[in-house]
Design a protein around this motif. Structure first.
Motif, PDB file in Angstrom:
ATOM      1  N   THR A  11       0.810  -1.214   0.000  1.00  0.00           N
ATOM      2  CA  THR A  11       0.000   0.000   0.000  1.00  0.00           C
ATOM      3  C   THR A  11       0.841   1.260   0.000  1.00  0.00           C
ATOM      4  O   THR A  11       0.355   2.322   0.335  1.00  0.00           O
ATOM      5  CB  THR A  11      -0.905   0.004   1.238  1.00  0.00           C
ATOM      6  N   ARG A  13       3.377   4.396  -1.677  1.00  0.00           N
ATOM      7  CA  ARG A  13       3.175   5.319  -2.786  1.00  0.00           C
ATOM      8  C   ARG A  13       3.578   4.686  -4.107  1.00  0.00           C
ATOM      9  O   ARG A  13       2.842   4.773  -5.101  1.00  0.00           O
ATOM     10  CB  ARG A  13       3.987   6.592  -2.531  1.00  0.00           C
ATOM     11  N   ILE A  16       1.175   2.083  -5.425  1.00  0.00           N
ATOM     12  CA  ILE A  16      -0.029   2.639  -6.033  1.00  0.00           C
ATOM     13  C   ILE A  16       0.247   3.037  -7.475  1.00  0.00           C
ATOM     14  O   ILE A  16      -0.561   2.791  -8.376  1.00  0.00           O
ATOM     15  CB  ILE A  16      -0.526   3.850  -5.220  1.00  0.00           C
ATOM     16  N   ASP A 236      -5.506   0.631  -0.442  1.00  0.00           N
ATOM     17  CA  ASP A 236      -5.243   2.033  -0.746  1.00  0.00           C
ATOM     18  C   ASP A 236      -5.088   2.275  -2.241  1.00  0.00           C
ATOM     19  O   ASP A 236      -5.505   3.313  -2.760  1.00  0.00           O
ATOM     20  CB  ASP A 236      -3.989   2.510  -0.011  1.00  0.00           C
ATOM     21  N   ASP A 237      -4.466   1.336  -2.962  1.00  0.00           N
ATOM     22  CA  ASP A 237      -4.287   1.550  -4.396  1.00  0.00           C
ATOM     23  C   ASP A 237      -5.634   1.512  -5.115  1.00  0.00           C
ATOM     24  O   ASP A 237      -5.870   2.279  -6.055  1.00  0.00           O
ATOM     25  CB  ASP A 237      -3.314   0.518  -4.983  1.00  0.00           C
ATOM     26  N   ALA A 240      -7.290   4.838  -4.545  1.00  0.00           N
ATOM     27  CA  ALA A 240      -6.736   5.906  -5.380  1.00  0.00           C
ATOM     28  C   ALA A 240      -7.332   5.875  -6.778  1.00  0.00           C
ATOM     29  O   ALA A 240      -7.727   6.918  -7.328  1.00  0.00           O
ATOM     30  CB  ALA A 240      -5.213   5.778  -5.443  1.00  0.00           C
ATOM     31  N   VAL A 259      -8.246   5.505   3.923  1.00  0.00           N
ATOM     32  CA  VAL A 259      -7.019   4.792   3.568  1.00  0.00           C
ATOM     33  C   VAL A 259      -6.392   4.230   4.831  1.00  0.00           C
ATOM     34  O   VAL A 259      -6.736   4.620   5.948  1.00  0.00           O
ATOM     35  CB  VAL A 259      -6.015   5.708   2.834  1.00  0.00           C
ATOM     36  N   GLU A 263       1.108   7.777   4.423  1.00  0.00           N
ATOM     37  CA  GLU A 263       1.917   8.198   3.284  1.00  0.00           C
ATOM     38  C   GLU A 263       1.105   8.290   1.996  1.00  0.00           C
ATOM     39  O   GLU A 263       1.531   8.932   1.034  1.00  0.00           O
ATOM     40  CB  GLU A 263       3.078   7.226   3.084  1.00  0.00           C
ATOM     41  N   ASN A 264      -0.092   7.691   1.986  1.00  0.00           N
ATOM     42  CA  ASN A 264      -0.923   7.733   0.794  1.00  0.00           C
ATOM     43  C   ASN A 264      -1.915   8.897   0.781  1.00  0.00           C
ATOM     44  O   ASN A 264      -2.621   9.079  -0.206  1.00  0.00           O
ATOM     45  CB  ASN A 264      -1.704   6.415   0.657  1.00  0.00           C
ATOM     46  N   LEU A 267      -1.307  11.525  -2.074  1.00  0.00           N
ATOM     47  CA  LEU A 267      -1.670  10.994  -3.384  1.00  0.00           C
ATOM     48  C   LEU A 267      -3.181  10.994  -3.569  1.00  0.00           C
ATOM     49  O   LEU A 267      -3.683  11.314  -4.650  1.00  0.00           O
ATOM     50  CB  LEU A 267      -1.115   9.577  -3.538  1.00  0.00           C
ATOM     51  N   THR A 278      -7.452   8.546   7.611  1.00  0.00           N
ATOM     52  CA  THR A 278      -6.498   7.451   7.773  1.00  0.00           C
ATOM     53  C   THR A 278      -6.974   6.549   8.898  1.00  0.00           C
ATOM     54  O   THR A 278      -6.954   6.946  10.063  1.00  0.00           O
ATOM     55  CB  THR A 278      -5.096   7.992   8.076  1.00  0.00           C
TER      56      THR A 278
END
Length: 369
Positions: A11, A13, A16, A236-237, A240, A259, A263-264, A267, A278
């Motif tokens: 998951t 960055r 993704i 998370d991907d 996105a 998410v 860190e996501n 994005l 989060t």
């Protein structure tokens, strides 16, 4: 030629970005998904098997009533076989009379028996045929009626909420929407699993079965005309890509995304999300607060659960509050929304309330009737 490896289920960055690249290549291929459809709410509607069994029971009741009527006046009937009617002959006569026009082997010859056939048996025969024909027509027209319901729903649905993912996060989000007064008819669920779609339909929601990363699935949910979009997927991907697709279809809707990793968040913001929650860090902060002060953790949980105890409410400023300090408000004001800026109630800029401000307050839940 070497086979291309699939991206690992991480998951971060870069994962993704890799997932987006693999997805764009997959969409270029001809791999149409089967089974995607709109499922209308089934709350209050009996399953097909139960409907058939109920109609069968009604037909048996009519048959039993006809048998008892014939048996009560058995002396007015003549049986060509032995001249008399027993209970089995009465059931046989009722069966062939209701299902056909009769074979003529058992006939009513007395005035009372003939009058009974005119006033009671004939209406029961009509009722019996209505039950059989009604069952057949219902089975044949079920698909047409469902298409009519879908067409009517799609033509009327505007400014609704689309919830993508009917897992734990999605269900709790819908519970909060319902507690804030949004009707079930204004909530559409999108999920790729049939089990989740059946559960949403049983709960009274319109549900769309399909991959939410594809625009045609979101169009089935009427997302271009939606007012709110909640993305509560497991990865998370996926969140996105769903956010990118949803923002492309609807520029004005408010998109809220859940998410797992902090860190996501940037994005998702770049993908078009208005608010990113989060889940892992929020749960961690609540755990830390509850460890230090269990009572404070209980209060925070109460504030996050709408409809019980204390509620966080956003409302416009009233005419009497314009020009006053937030401390003079009848509610407990914790923040002021001015334009796109959120001001703490101690901020010097929020010392005087303005006409276009919105207040975030803490209010006690009012018990319903």
């Amino acid at each position: 030629m070497k086979d291309e490896k699939q991206p690992p289920p991480t998951t971060g960055r870069f994962s993704i970005v890799r997932s987006l690249w693999y997805r764009s290549r997959a969409e270029a291929m001809d791999d149409s998904e089967a089974g995607r459809s709109i499922v209308m709410p089934v709350a209050g509607t009996a399953p097909p098997l139960q409907q058939v069994l109920r109609r069968l029971a009604m037909a048996l009741v009519v048959l039993a009533a006809t048998t008892l009527i014939v048996w009560a006046d058995r002396d007015g009937y003549h049986d060509n076989a032995n001249g008399k009617l027993d209970f089995l002959d009465a059931a046989y006569y009722a069966t062939v009379t209701l299902s056909t026009t009769g074979y003529g082997d058992i006939v009513p010859y007395s005035d009372s028996a003939r009058l009974t056939n005119i006033l009671l048996v004939t209406p029961l025969r009509v009722l019996f045929l209505i039950i059989l024909v009604g069952t057949t027509l219902e089975v044949l027209t079920e698909r047409t009626r469902n298409q009519v319901r879908i067409h009517r729903w799609r033509s009327r649905t505007r400014d609704h909420a689309v919830v993508i993912g009917y897992g734990t996060k999605g269900r709790h989000a819908i519970e909060t929407l319902l507690s804030q007064g949004i009707p079930k008819g204004q909530i559409v669920v999108v999920d790729p699993e049939r089990k989740a779609i059946d559960a949403a339909s049983s709960d009274g929601h319109v549900a769309v079965l399909g991959d939410a990363t594809r625009s045609e699935t979101l169009r089935k949910a009427e997302l271009p005309s939606a007012a709110q979009v909640i993305v509560a997927t497991h990865r998370d991907d996926t969140a996105a890509l769903v956010t990118l697709t949803a923002r492309q279809l609807n520029k004005r809707a408010s998109i809220v995304v859940a998410v797992r990793e902090d860190e996501n968040v940037p994005l998702l913001k770049q993908s078009g999300a208005d608010t990113v929650v989060t889940s892992s860090s929020s749960a961690g902060r609540l755990l830390g607060v509850s460890t230090v002060s269990p009572h404070m953790g209980a209060v925070l949980e109460d504030l996050m659960t709408y409809g019980t105890g204390l509620n966080l409410v956003e409302r416009p400023v009233t005419k009497n509050e314009v020009g006053q300090s937030p401390r003079h408000s009848s509610d407990l004001v914790v923040a002021i929304v001015r334009g796109r800026q959120v001001l703490d109630y101690t901020d010097p800029q929020a010392a005087t309330l303005q006409f276009a401000d919105r207040l975030i307050t803490i209010k006690q839940t009012v018990p319903g009737p």
